[in-house]
Write a protein that holds these residues in place. Structure first.
Motif, PDB file in Angstrom:
ATOM      1  N   SER A  63     -30.781  74.978  90.445  1.00 28.87           N
ATOM      2  CA  SER A  63     -29.766  74.924  89.402  1.00 28.87           C
ATOM      3  C   SER A  63     -28.551  74.101  89.831  1.00 28.87           C
ATOM      4  CB  SER A  63     -29.320  76.336  89.016  1.00 28.87           C
ATOM      5  OG  SER A  63     -28.651  76.976  90.096  1.00 28.87           O
ATOM      6  N   LEU A  64     -28.431  73.822  91.122  1.00 28.22           N
ATOM      7  CA  LEU A  64     -27.319  73.023  91.632  1.00 28.22           C
ATOM      8  C   LEU A  64     -27.604  71.529  91.577  1.00 28.22           C
ATOM      9  CD1 LEU A  64     -26.475  75.168  94.800  1.00 28.22           C
ATOM     10  CD2 LEU A  64     -25.422  75.306  92.539  1.00 28.22           C
ATOM     11  N   LEU A  65     -28.856  71.161  91.299  1.00 27.82           N
ATOM     12  CA  LEU A  65     -29.226  69.745  91.274  1.00 27.82           C
ATOM     13  C   LEU A  65     -28.590  69.044  90.083  1.00 27.82           C
ATOM     14  CD1 LEU A  65     -33.035  69.994  92.133  1.00 27.82           C
ATOM     15  CD2 LEU A  65     -31.190  69.261  93.652  1.00 27.82           C
ATOM     16  N   ARG A  66     -28.119  67.848  90.310  1.00 30.72           N
ATOM     17  CA  ARG A  66     -27.531  67.038  89.252  1.00 30.72           C
ATOM     18  C   ARG A  66     -28.388  65.800  89.024  1.00 30.72           C
ATOM     19  NH1 ARG A  66     -25.738  71.085  88.513  1.00 30.72           N
ATOM     20  NH2 ARG A  66     -23.596  71.837  88.538  1.00 30.72           N
ATOM     21  N   PRO A  67     -28.302  65.197  87.837  1.00 29.78           N
ATOM     22  CA  PRO A  67     -29.099  63.998  87.575  1.00 29.78           C
ATOM     23  C   PRO A  67     -28.870  62.919  88.613  1.00 29.78           C
ATOM     24  CG  PRO A  67     -28.076  64.794  85.558  1.00 29.78           C
ATOM     25  CD  PRO A  67     -27.505  65.609  86.677  1.00 29.78           C
ATOM     26  N   GLY A  68     -29.947  62.227  88.985  1.00 32.77           N
ATOM     27  CA  GLY A  68     -29.831  61.161  89.964  1.00 32.77           C
ATOM     28  C   GLY A  68     -30.953  61.188  90.981  1.00 32.77           C
ATOM     29  N   PRO A  69     -30.849  60.384  92.015  1.00 27.95           N
ATOM     30  CA  PRO A  69     -31.921  60.260  93.009  1.00 27.95           C
ATOM     31  C   PRO A  69     -32.245  61.559  93.737  1.00 27.95           C
ATOM     32  CG  PRO A  69     -30.363  58.437  93.192  1.00 27.95           C
ATOM     33  CD  PRO A  69     -29.761  59.424  92.249  1.00 27.95           C
ATOM     34  N   VAL A  70     -31.235  62.397  93.986  1.00 26.26           N
ATOM     35  CA  VAL A  70     -31.485  63.642  94.721  1.00 26.26           C
ATOM     36  C   VAL A  70     -32.402  64.562  93.919  1.00 26.26           C
ATOM     37  CG1 VAL A  70     -30.431  65.719  95.681  1.00 26.26           C
ATOM     38  CG2 VAL A  70     -29.323  63.499  95.998  1.00 26.26           C
ATOM     39  N   ARG A  71     -32.146  64.694  92.627  1.00 25.75           N
ATOM     40  CA  ARG A  71     -32.996  65.544  91.790  1.00 25.75           C
ATOM     41  C   ARG A  71     -34.417  64.995  91.720  1.00 25.75           C
ATOM     42  NH1 ARG A  71     -31.437  66.555  85.587  1.00 25.75           N
ATOM     43  NH2 ARG A  71     -32.173  64.402  85.409  1.00 25.75           N
ATOM     44  N   LEU A  72     -34.549  63.688  91.594  1.00 22.48           N
ATOM     45  CA  LEU A  72     -35.877  63.087  91.538  1.00 22.48           C
ATOM     46  C   LEU A  72     -36.635  63.323  92.833  1.00 22.48           C
ATOM     47  CD1 LEU A  72     -38.000  61.353  90.153  1.00 22.48           C
ATOM     48  CD2 LEU A  72     -36.786  59.311  90.989  1.00 22.48           C
ATOM     49  N   GLN A  73     -35.941  63.165  93.959  1.00 19.62           N
ATOM     50  CA  GLN A  73     -36.589  63.389  95.240  1.00 19.62           C
ATOM     51  C   GLN A  73     -36.973  64.848  95.419  1.00 19.62           C
ATOM     52  OE1 GLN A  73     -37.273  60.720  96.807  1.00 19.62           O
ATOM     53  NE2 GLN A  73     -38.264  61.546  98.627  1.00 19.62           N
ATOM     54  N   ALA A  74     -36.105  65.760  94.974  1.00 20.62           N
ATOM     55  CA  ALA A  74     -36.417  67.189  95.072  1.00 20.62           C
ATOM     56  C   ALA A  74     -37.645  67.522  94.248  1.00 20.62           C
ATOM     57  CB  ALA A  74     -35.221  68.013  94.598  1.00 20.62           C
ATOM     58  N   PHE A  75     -37.744  66.916  93.062  1.00 23.05           N
ATOM     59  CA  PHE A  75     -38.926  67.137  92.222  1.00 23.05           C
ATOM     60  C   PHE A  75     -40.190  66.648  92.916  1.00 23.05           C
ATOM     61  CE2 PHE A  75     -41.863  64.740  89.503  1.00 23.05           C
ATOM     62  CZ  PHE A  75     -42.518  65.806  88.898  1.00 23.05           C
ATOM     63  N   ARG A  76     -40.162  65.442  93.438  1.00 23.08           N
ATOM     64  CA  ARG A  76     -41.356  64.874  94.062  1.00 23.08           C
ATOM     65  C   ARG A  76     -41.800  65.692  95.266  1.00 23.08           C
ATOM     66  NH1 ARG A  76     -39.484  58.473  93.690  1.00 23.08           N
ATOM     67  NH2 ARG A  76     -40.228  58.128  91.538  1.00 23.08           N
ATOM     68  N   ILE A  77     -40.841  66.078  96.090  1.00 25.56           N
ATOM     69  CA  ILE A  77     -41.181  66.899  97.254  1.00 25.56           C
ATOM     70  C   ILE A  77     -41.734  68.247  96.802  1.00 25.56           C
ATOM     71  CG2 ILE A  77     -40.221  68.125  99.238  1.00 25.56           C
ATOM     72  CD1 ILE A  77     -38.234  65.784  99.527  1.00 25.56           C
ATOM     73  N   ALA A 110     -40.342  76.297  91.575  1.00 24.13           N
ATOM     74  CA  ALA A 110     -39.060  76.397  90.891  1.00 24.13           C
ATOM     75  C   ALA A 110     -38.405  75.032  90.762  1.00 24.13           C
ATOM     76  CB  ALA A 110     -38.143  77.365  91.633  1.00 24.13           C
ATOM     77  N   PHE A 111     -38.455  74.252  91.831  1.00 28.76           N
ATOM     78  CA  PHE A 111     -37.894  72.910  91.778  1.00 28.76           C
ATOM     79  C   PHE A 111     -38.623  72.063  90.734  1.00 28.76           C
ATOM     80  CE2 PHE A 111     -34.740  71.876  95.107  1.00 28.76           C
ATOM     81  CZ  PHE A 111     -34.609  73.143  95.667  1.00 28.76           C
ATOM     82  N   VAL A 112     -39.946  72.212  90.676  1.00 26.88           N
ATOM     83  CA  VAL A 112     -40.732  71.472  89.686  1.00 26.88           C
ATOM     84  C   VAL A 112     -40.312  71.874  88.283  1.00 26.88           C
ATOM     85  CG1 VAL A 112     -43.047  71.162  88.732  1.00 26.88           C
ATOM     86  CG2 VAL A 112     -42.698  71.091  91.209  1.00 26.88           C
ATOM     87  N   MET A 113     -40.234  73.170  88.032  1.00 26.51           N
ATOM     88  CA  MET A 113     -39.892  73.677  86.707  1.00 26.51           C
ATOM     89  C   MET A 113     -38.531  73.159  86.250  1.00 26.51           C
ATOM     90  SD  MET A 113     -40.473  75.687  84.100  1.00 26.51           S
ATOM     91  CE  MET A 113     -39.661  76.762  82.926  1.00 26.51           C
ATOM     92  N   ILE A 114     -37.532  73.313  87.083  1.00 22.41           N
ATOM     93  CA  ILE A 114     -36.173  72.940  86.691  1.00 22.41           C
ATOM     94  C   ILE A 114     -36.053  71.439  86.493  1.00 22.41           C
ATOM     95  CG2 ILE A 114     -33.794  72.826  87.541  1.00 22.41           C
ATOM     96  CD1 ILE A 114     -34.299  75.582  88.831  1.00 22.41           C
ATOM     97  N   ASP A 184     -36.156  60.137  85.542  1.00 22.33           N
ATOM     98  CA  ASP A 184     -35.158  59.828  84.515  1.00 22.33           C
ATOM     99  C   ASP A 184     -35.656  58.664  83.673  1.00 22.33           C
ATOM    100  OD1 ASP A 184     -32.920  61.683  85.255  1.00 22.33           O
ATOM    101  OD2 ASP A 184     -33.101  60.602  87.147  1.00 22.33           O
ATOM    102  N   ARG A 185     -35.689  58.852  82.366  1.00 18.08           N
ATOM    103  CA  ARG A 185     -36.228  57.849  81.461  1.00 18.08           C
ATOM    104  C   ARG A 185     -35.273  57.604  80.294  1.00 18.08           C
ATOM    105  NH1 ARG A 185     -39.123  56.985  85.039  1.00 18.08           N
ATOM    106  NH2 ARG A 185     -41.414  57.097  85.195  1.00 18.08           N
ATOM    107  N   THR A 186     -35.251  56.365  79.820  1.00 19.68           N
ATOM    108  CA  THR A 186     -34.556  56.019  78.597  1.00 19.68           C
ATOM    109  C   THR A 186     -35.608  55.594  77.591  1.00 19.68           C
ATOM    110  OG1 THR A 186     -32.582  55.289  79.787  1.00 19.68           O
ATOM    111  CG2 THR A 186     -32.848  54.534  77.510  1.00 19.68           C
ATOM    112  N   LEU A 187     -35.766  56.360  76.534  1.00 21.63           N
ATOM    113  CA  LEU A 187     -36.809  56.111  75.556  1.00 21.63           C
ATOM    114  C   LEU A 187     -36.238  55.414  74.322  1.00 21.63           C
ATOM    115  CD1 LEU A 187     -38.632  59.566  75.723  1.00 21.63           C
ATOM    116  CD2 LEU A 187     -39.273  57.456  76.903  1.00 21.63           C
TER     117      LEU A 187
END
Length: 391
Positions: A63-77, A110-114, A184-187
């Motif tokens: 819940s502390l993750l913010r948009p950007g590279p850190v969140r993307l990396q946390a998701f992938r890991i 949990a990281f995947v879900m969020i 992160d995507r722009t549709l």
């Protein structure tokens, strides 16, 4: 496939990996593991609680993750670890190692879900396609159904360790597509469609909602952990044990869409109360009947509600406590689901049967429903943004 649908499908696969299999494959595997390794219900509950504890820790950190590279990396890991921790469950027969792996898997899921929920919601909102989010959550149901099918068709032919390898291997196979598509995507917005004013959830007080959602965490987790083991413990029903879990998954697939539509018509709080009542019936049915048809009906009622209750609850409380409502509700729910399997395992080991555990968990859900109804009664009437009575 349009970019929006590719993102939704990738999100569904990610949730299937992280939750449908990563979190819930343990349920149909539990009877096989107990038969092979001989551990008692207390250990079974402890292993389940380790995963739920990891999910709680991961939810609070995520819940502390913010948009950007850190969140993307946390998701992938998180996604990779979720798949690998599932596979690694077959590499050992040590209970301590299982506890560690399930806890790690819980954090990862949990990281995947969020992250997935954030990626998809943030991409679809600007193009007015948020209705597709419910399709993304169907991935959890598909993953659960797949886990039941795997144990049904292969569980009697191979060892439990091989079953973990098969499930983990399927997750690994899906990784390349998900990792390539999710982020992160722009549709591009689709052609304008007539605007329809939507019912806005009217918040409930956070404290009673927290009590209610904590009761849900405890009550649902007993059924979600032990239902296949309960059904298979009855010789005349053993052949439908895995199919019951398939039904939980299949009924979970459309449940988000159906309950979202119900909330639009009758209000989020009313829909939540109805979902609680349906789930209570589903949890109680196996405690009072040895019928195979009743067991499958219970599975259907449970599958149709347990994910949707989360979908209906969070909008009612997310703005509480200065915007920290989501984290607080998740913490209460996580604590409840840690307690449920742990207490149930020790109850059964101490000589009580699963019938009593189901009745007790239904009683907890019933208490949560009473608290919810009281909160709704004292809140009073209101009006939705479309002029209708809101609830």
């Amino acid at each position: 496939m349009t970019p929006a649908w590719r993102l939704v499908v990738a999100g569904a696969l990610a949730l299937g990996i992280g939750l449908g299999i990563g979190r819930f494959f343990y349920t149909p595997m539990l009877p096989l593991m107990q038969q092979e390794y001989g551990f008692d219900p207390a250990v079974a509950g402890l292993i389940a609680s380790a995963n739920f504890a990891g999910y709680l820790a991961g939810s609070l950190a995520g819940s502390l993750l913010r948009p950007g590279p850190v969140r993307l990396q946390a998701f992938r890991i998180g996604l990779v670890i979720s798949a690998l921790s599932t596979l690694a469950m077959g590499m050992t027969d040590d209970v301590t190692a299982w506890l560690v792996l399930r806890a790690i898997g819980g954090i990862a899921s949990a990281f995947v879900m969020i992250a997935v929920a954030a990626f998809v919601a943030e991409a679809l909102a600007p193009v007015s396609e948020t209705g597709r989010i419910a399709w993304m959550f169907s991935g959890v149901g598909f993953g659960i159904a797949l886990s039941g099918l795997l144990t049904e068709f292969f569980g009697s032919q191979v060892s439990s360790s091989t079953m973990w390898y098969i499930a983990g291997g399927l997750c690994v196979l899906a990784l390349p597509f998900v990792l390539a598509e999710m982020g992160d995507r722009t549709l591009q917005a689709s052609p304008k469609r007539p605007h329809r004013r939507r019912r806005e959830p009217r918040p409930l007080p956070l404290v009673p909602l927290l009590i209610n959602y904590t009761c849900e965490g405890l009550g649902y987790s007993v059924f979600a952990t032990f239902i296949v083991a309960i059904i298979k413990s009855r010789p005349e029903l053993a052949h439908i044990g895995d199919w019951s879990w398939v039904i939980v998954g299949l009924t979970g697939v459309p449940s988000m869409l159906l309950w979202a539509a119900a909330a639009e018509r009758i209000g989020y709080a009313v829909a939540l109360a109805v979902a609680f009542a349906v789930q209570i019936v589903g949890v109680l049915l196996p405690a009072f009947s040895d019928s195979g048809g009743v067991a499958l009906l219970a599975a259907a009622l449970f599958g149709a509600t347990f994910m949707s209750i989360t979908m209906l609850t969070l909008p009612l409380g997310r703005h509480g406590a200065g915007g920290r409502g989501f984290a607080i509700l998740t913490a209460g729910w996580g604590a409840g689901q840690m307690i449920g399997p742990l207490v149930t395992g020790y109850m059964v080991t101490a000589g009580y049967d699963y019938h009593m555990a189901l009745v007790a968990s239904a009683a907890v859900l019933g208490f949560g429903l009473v608290v919810l109804l009281a909160a709704m009664a004292f809140r009073g009437p209101g009006v939705a943004s479309d002029g209708r009575s809101a609830a």
